[in-house]
Design a protein around this motif. Structure first.
Motif, PDB file in Angstrom:
ATOM      1  N   ASP A  46       0.828  -1.136   0.006  1.00 49.08           N
ATOM      2  CA  ASP A  46       0.139   0.099  -0.013  1.00 49.08           C
ATOM      3  C   ASP A  46       0.919   1.205  -0.059  1.00 49.08           C
ATOM      4  OD1 ASP A  46      -1.863   2.075   0.574  1.00 49.08           O
ATOM      5  OD2 ASP A  46      -2.926   1.061   1.895  1.00 49.08           O
ATOM      6  N   ILE A  47       0.821   2.056  -0.988  1.00 49.46           N
ATOM      7  CA  ILE A  47       1.679   3.293  -1.306  1.00 49.46           C
ATOM      8  C   ILE A  47       0.883   4.430  -1.379  1.00 49.46           C
ATOM      9  CG2 ILE A  47       3.751   1.918  -2.228  1.00 49.46           C
ATOM     10  CD1 ILE A  47       2.683   3.088  -4.880  1.00 49.46           C
ATOM     11  N   ASP A  48      -0.404   4.399  -0.740  1.00 55.01           N
ATOM     12  CA  ASP A  48      -1.283   5.466  -0.618  1.00 55.01           C
ATOM     13  C   ASP A  48      -1.622   6.023  -2.052  1.00 55.01           C
ATOM     14  OD1 ASP A  48      -2.819   7.593   0.313  1.00 55.01           O
ATOM     15  OD2 ASP A  48      -1.151   8.847   1.180  1.00 55.01           O
ATOM     16  N   MET A  49      -2.112   5.112  -2.981  1.00 56.87           N
ATOM     17  CA  MET A  49      -2.661   5.547  -4.274  1.00 56.87           C
ATOM     18  C   MET A  49      -4.333   5.421  -4.149  1.00 56.87           C
ATOM     19  SD  MET A  49      -0.490   5.451  -6.751  1.00 56.87           S
ATOM     20  CE  MET A  49      -1.326   5.044  -8.305  1.00 56.87           C
ATOM     21  N   GLU A  50      -4.678   6.625  -4.667  1.00 54.08           N
ATOM     22  CA  GLU A  50      -6.102   7.010  -4.575  1.00 54.08           C
ATOM     23  C   GLU A  50      -6.679   7.422  -5.846  1.00 54.08           C
ATOM     24  OE1 GLU A  50      -9.036   9.899  -1.906  1.00 54.08           O
ATOM     25  OE2 GLU A  50      -7.067   9.925  -1.867  1.00 54.08           O
ATOM     26  N   ILE A  51      -7.789   6.997  -6.271  1.00 52.43           N
ATOM     27  CA  ILE A  51      -8.818   7.470  -7.461  1.00 52.43           C
ATOM     28  C   ILE A  51      -9.583   8.124  -6.827  1.00 52.43           C
ATOM     29  CG2 ILE A  51      -9.883   6.937  -9.587  1.00 52.43           C
ATOM     30  CD1 ILE A  51      -8.034   4.580  -9.796  1.00 52.43           C
ATOM     31  N   ARG A  52     -10.290   9.504  -6.847  1.00 51.25           N
ATOM     32  CA  ARG A  52     -11.079  10.396  -6.169  1.00 51.25           C
ATOM     33  C   ARG A  52     -12.526  10.093  -7.080  1.00 51.25           C
ATOM     34  NH1 ARG A  52      -8.117  15.287  -3.054  1.00 51.25           N
ATOM     35  NH2 ARG A  52      -7.105  13.935  -1.970  1.00 51.25           N
ATOM     36  N   ALA A  53     -13.424  10.562  -6.311  1.00 44.44           N
ATOM     37  CA  ALA A  53     -14.764  10.393  -7.127  1.00 44.44           C
ATOM     38  C   ALA A  53     -14.848  11.418  -8.684  1.00 44.44           C
ATOM     39  CB  ALA A  53     -15.945  10.899  -6.502  1.00 44.44           C
ATOM     40  N   LYS A  71      -2.973   7.193 -17.665  1.00 44.62           N
ATOM     41  CA  LYS A  71      -3.304   6.257 -18.614  1.00 44.62           C
ATOM     42  C   LYS A  71      -2.658   4.750 -18.265  1.00 44.62           C
ATOM     43  CE  LYS A  71      -5.384   9.355 -22.124  1.00 44.62           C
ATOM     44  NZ  LYS A  71      -5.222   9.790 -23.570  1.00 44.62           N
ATOM     45  N   LEU A  72      -1.221   4.961 -18.210  1.00 52.35           N
ATOM     46  CA  LEU A  72      -0.540   3.663 -18.250  1.00 52.35           C
ATOM     47  C   LEU A  72      -1.289   2.751 -16.817  1.00 52.35           C
ATOM     48  CD1 LEU A  72       1.951   1.949 -18.786  1.00 52.35           C
ATOM     49  CD2 LEU A  72       3.392   3.253 -17.349  1.00 52.35           C
ATOM     50  N   PHE A  73      -1.243   3.512 -15.706  1.00 50.83           N
ATOM     51  CA  PHE A  73      -1.888   2.859 -14.607  1.00 50.83           C
ATOM     52  C   PHE A  73      -3.221   2.201 -14.754  1.00 50.83           C
ATOM     53  CE2 PHE A  73       0.882   5.823 -11.461  1.00 50.83           C
ATOM     54  CZ  PHE A  73       1.855   4.983 -11.472  1.00 50.83           C
ATOM     55  N   SER A  84     -11.882  -5.027  -3.774  1.00 53.31           N
ATOM     56  CA  SER A  84     -10.474  -4.404  -3.688  1.00 53.31           C
ATOM     57  C   SER A  84      -9.988  -4.031  -5.098  1.00 53.31           C
ATOM     58  CB  SER A  84      -9.550  -5.233  -2.893  1.00 53.31           C
ATOM     59  OG  SER A  84      -9.278  -6.495  -3.420  1.00 53.31           O
ATOM     60  N   PHE A  85      -9.295  -2.875  -5.176  1.00 55.63           N
ATOM     61  CA  PHE A  85      -8.797  -2.647  -6.494  1.00 55.63           C
ATOM     62  C   PHE A  85      -7.215  -2.581  -6.372  1.00 55.63           C
ATOM     63  CE2 PHE A  85     -12.972  -0.537  -6.400  1.00 55.63           C
ATOM     64  CZ  PHE A  85     -13.183  -0.559  -7.753  1.00 55.63           C
ATOM     65  N   VAL A  94      -0.162  -3.177  -6.105  1.00 60.69           N
ATOM     66  CA  VAL A  94      -0.393  -2.174  -5.216  1.00 60.69           C
ATOM     67  C   VAL A  94      -1.744  -1.844  -5.118  1.00 60.69           C
ATOM     68  CG1 VAL A  94      -0.024   0.205  -4.958  1.00 60.69           C
ATOM     69  CG2 VAL A  94       1.716  -1.372  -5.999  1.00 60.69           C
ATOM     70  N   VAL A  95      -2.293  -1.631  -3.754  1.00 62.19           N
ATOM     71  CA  VAL A  95      -3.549  -1.391  -3.314  1.00 62.19           C
ATOM     72  C   VAL A  95      -3.862  -0.115  -3.882  1.00 62.19           C
ATOM     73  CG1 VAL A  95      -3.271  -0.545  -0.908  1.00 62.19           C
ATOM     74  CG2 VAL A  95      -5.515  -1.696  -1.788  1.00 62.19           C
ATOM     75  N   VAL A  96      -5.276   0.211  -4.396  1.00 60.25           N
ATOM     76  CA  VAL A  96      -5.758   1.441  -4.802  1.00 60.25           C
ATOM     77  C   VAL A  96      -7.064   1.650  -4.177  1.00 60.25           C
ATOM     78  CG1 VAL A  96      -6.322   2.701  -6.616  1.00 60.25           C
ATOM     79  CG2 VAL A  96      -4.641   1.207  -7.024  1.00 60.25           C
ATOM     80  N   HIS A  97      -7.063   2.753  -3.442  1.00 63.67           N
ATOM     81  CA  HIS A  97      -8.116   3.045  -2.792  1.00 63.67           C
ATOM     82  C   HIS A  97      -9.098   4.069  -3.708  1.00 63.67           C
ATOM     83  CE1 HIS A  97      -6.367   2.005   0.971  1.00 63.67           C
ATOM     84  NE2 HIS A  97      -5.067   2.421   0.469  1.00 63.67           N
ATOM     85  N   VAL A  98     -10.340   3.400  -4.043  1.00 61.95           N
ATOM     86  CA  VAL A  98     -11.140   4.137  -4.895  1.00 61.95           C
ATOM     87  C   VAL A  98     -12.457   4.582  -4.505  1.00 61.95           C
ATOM     88  CG1 VAL A  98     -12.478   3.756  -7.190  1.00 61.95           C
ATOM     89  CG2 VAL A  98     -10.523   2.415  -7.056  1.00 61.95           C
ATOM     90  N   GLU A  99     -12.718   6.003  -4.431  1.00 60.13           N
ATOM     91  CA  GLU A  99     -13.680   6.532  -3.713  1.00 60.13           C
ATOM     92  C   GLU A  99     -15.134   6.312  -4.142  1.00 60.13           C
ATOM     93  OE1 GLU A  99     -14.830  11.242  -2.308  1.00 60.13           O
ATOM     94  OE2 GLU A  99     -13.295  10.896  -3.519  1.00 60.13           O
ATOM     95  N   ASP A 100     -15.170   5.950  -5.587  1.00 59.37           N
ATOM     96  CA  ASP A 100     -16.548   5.718  -6.312  1.00 59.37           C
ATOM     97  C   ASP A 100     -16.232   4.646  -7.312  1.00 59.37           C
ATOM     98  OD1 ASP A 100     -19.007   5.656  -7.408  1.00 59.37           O
ATOM     99  OD2 ASP A 100     -19.278   7.821  -7.365  1.00 59.37           O
TER     100      ASP A 100
END
Length: 201
Positions: A46-53, A71-73, A84-85, A94-100
């Protein structure tokens, strides 16, 4: 940069799906996606990756502004059965925290008319998706505000939430059809009917 919009969904002259896809995605070399569903790396972090709404990507509290990197990611993003993403490579995930939803559908165009039409969506990371049996549209309604949230399945378990302008345009294409519970508004694409809300009146 998004291709110039030269195909209007409200034009009276119907065009073919092939013509539409060429217009909205002029790059004929379709990107080949890596087989992330078959990769099962033992190491995870977990490297604090996030996709916001709003579809923006963030790392350690800072927005990732490099479009090519985002785009690569997006090409190595996977959603597992547990919700989980992950960004997945053969060696690590790598875990990605997805808001929506991980993607935003920012544009919709129509080829054909009526029940034989096709609706093509463009996402904020450059995916072009034609709604249909394998790429359904679904609507989530907030129980308190009754505000609809429309989603399109892009690939795997990954969805794109329709931006407000795209949803308004989609709603403008809606037709009324009888349903078991009354009259329903919805849209046709690739031979499938997708309800988007009850008909008023």
């Amino acid at each position: 940069m998004m291709a110039k919009r030269d195909v209007k969904s409200n034009e009276n002259t119907a065009i073919s799906l092939e013509e539409l896809l060429k217009a909205i995605s002029p790059d004929k070399s379709a990107r080949k996606l890596p087989p992330v569903d078959s990769w099962q790396p033992e190491r995870s972090t977990d490297i604090d990756m996030e996709i916001r709404a709003n579809g923006s990507w963030w790392h350690e509290g800072g927005r990732i502004n490099r479009e090519k990197l985002v785009k690569l990611f997006s090409t190595i993003l996977r959603k597992d059965e547990d919700g989980s993403f992950w960004l997945v490579t053969p060696y690590e995930k790598v875990v990605v925290h997805v808001e929506d939803a991980p993607f935003m559908a920012v544009r919709v165009d129509r080829a054909g008319e009526g029940e034989t039409q096709s609706l093509a969506f463009v996402t904020n990371v450059g995916d072009v998706v034609v709604a249909g049996k394998d790429h359904p549209i679904r609507i989530e309604t907030d129980p308190d505000t009754l505000e609809p949230s429309p989603y399109l399945l892009v690939r795997g378990r990954l969805e794109a939430k329709l931006s407000r302008p795209a949803f308004y345009e989609l709603a403008g294409m809606a037709v009324e059809t009888p349903s078991d519970g009354g009259r329903t508004l919805g849209v046709w694409s690739d031979g499938e009917f997708f309800p988007i809300g009850p008909a008023e009146g």
